[in-house]
Design an enzyme around this catalytic site. Sequence first.
Site, mmCIF file in Angstrom:
data_model
loop_
_atom_site.group_PDB
_atom_site.id
_atom_site.type_symbol
_atom_site.label_atom_id
_atom_site.label_comp_id
_atom_site.label_asym_id
_atom_site.label_seq_id
_atom_site.Cartn_x
_atom_site.Cartn_y
_atom_site.Cartn_z
ATOM 1 N N THR A 56 0.832 -1.202 0.000
ATOM 2 C CA THR A 56 0.000 0.000 0.000
ATOM 3 C C THR A 56 0.867 1.252 0.000
ATOM 4 O O THR A 56 0.442 2.308 -0.477
ATOM 5 C CB THR A 56 -0.944 0.001 1.207
ATOM 6 O OG1 THR A 56 -1.687 -1.223 1.212
ATOM 7 C CG2 THR A 56 -1.923 1.166 1.156
ATOM 8 N N TYR A 144 4.315 -12.286 5.811
ATOM 9 C CA TYR A 144 3.155 -11.812 5.051
ATOM 10 C C TYR A 144 2.802 -12.867 4.021
ATOM 11 O O TYR A 144 3.509 -13.055 3.029
ATOM 12 C CB TYR A 144 3.498 -10.478 4.390
ATOM 13 C CG TYR A 144 2.356 -9.775 3.690
ATOM 14 C CD1 TYR A 144 1.036 -10.200 3.798
ATOM 15 C CD2 TYR A 144 2.600 -8.645 2.910
ATOM 16 C CE1 TYR A 144 0.008 -9.547 3.155
ATOM 17 C CE2 TYR A 144 1.577 -7.976 2.263
ATOM 18 C CZ TYR A 144 0.285 -8.422 2.393
ATOM 19 O OH TYR A 144 -0.737 -7.761 1.740
ATOM 20 N N LYS A 172 0.911 -12.004 9.013
ATOM 21 C CA LYS A 172 -0.147 -11.193 8.411
ATOM 22 C C LYS A 172 -0.766 -12.056 7.324
ATOM 23 O O LYS A 172 -0.128 -12.365 6.321
ATOM 24 C CB LYS A 172 0.415 -9.896 7.814
ATOM 25 C CG LYS A 172 -0.636 -9.073 7.061
ATOM 26 C CD LYS A 172 0.002 -7.891 6.322
ATOM 27 C CE LYS A 172 -1.040 -7.164 5.476
ATOM 28 N NZ LYS A 172 -0.431 -6.081 4.649
ATOM 29 N N VAL A 212 -3.968 -5.827 10.108
ATOM 30 C CA VAL A 212 -3.189 -4.853 9.330
ATOM 31 C C VAL A 212 -4.114 -4.398 8.217
ATOM 32 O O VAL A 212 -4.452 -5.158 7.318
ATOM 33 C CB VAL A 212 -1.901 -5.464 8.758
ATOM 34 C CG1 VAL A 212 -1.176 -4.438 7.897
ATOM 35 C CG2 VAL A 212 -0.997 -5.951 9.880
#
EC number: 4.3.3.7
Length: 304
Positions: A56, A144, A172, A212
Amino acid sequence: MASPTGTSDAPFGRALTAMVTPFTSDGAVDYEGVQRIAAYLVDDQRNDGLIVSGTTGESPTTSDEEKDRILRAVVEAVGDRATIVAGAGTNDTRHSVELARAAERAGAHGLLVVTPYYSRPPQEGLVRHFTAVADATGLPVMLYDIPGRAATPITTESLFRLAEHPRITAVKDAKGDLFAGSQVMAGTDLVFYSGDDLLNLPWLSVGAVGYVSVVGHVAGPDLAAMCDMYRTGDVAGALETHRRLLPVVSAIMTRTQGAIMVKAALTLLGQDGGHVRPPLVDATREQIAALREDLITGGLKLVD
């Protein structure tokens, strides 16, 4: 540097947002904007942690020098009152190790390390990659797992192996397999964070300690309240908030790329999210008009 918001059961905090990187109209990083957005996310949006230079944050299009300056700017702005987690994952193990060491020098409290993308390494390669990054610093690591972008999932067996590393502490999850995640949480000390705003509440229901978020840029207080309500037993209240935010989540996360829409959403809330860098393109007028309606439906207060 110790995390100011981490706890033994939630080492990176509970309410984290994957922060955007604001760019000027000519494509430069707006470092003053970086600090302003970081402060807004922590002070106004109730985030107790920030992911810096994640997807992001448009990390594929920022240089290592820019990443270092962005991270240092965020640490200076809010590092005393929020857990700062630096994105250090690439599809090159040596490069990831270099980014991890640079992040530690810059004052990060932890690392986010994504599955190596595009290369499609076997599971043994994933384990060696994550282990090398975790070995490179003294910082705790959040893995992740996002096979929709990386093409390769981290299997349950690999997560069990990685959980043995003393600094690999969290996942995550953007894989969306709540059963597999439940197995890992039941059998290891790894803590899970929802990595998909569509599934924040479902992940909490099976044991995740937090999330998150991307939507946390604009609905941070609501998401934090939903998490608090669920943890204190107000499941009905958490469900009501989850359902009310559905239009907001849909508008930001399903219409086009998340960084594009959340920067437009920040502007609608009176915060300058800046521009995106190619190959991303800024939201169109039509997308912004639809976004405005969905944010209002979700109960967010926009500027005129």
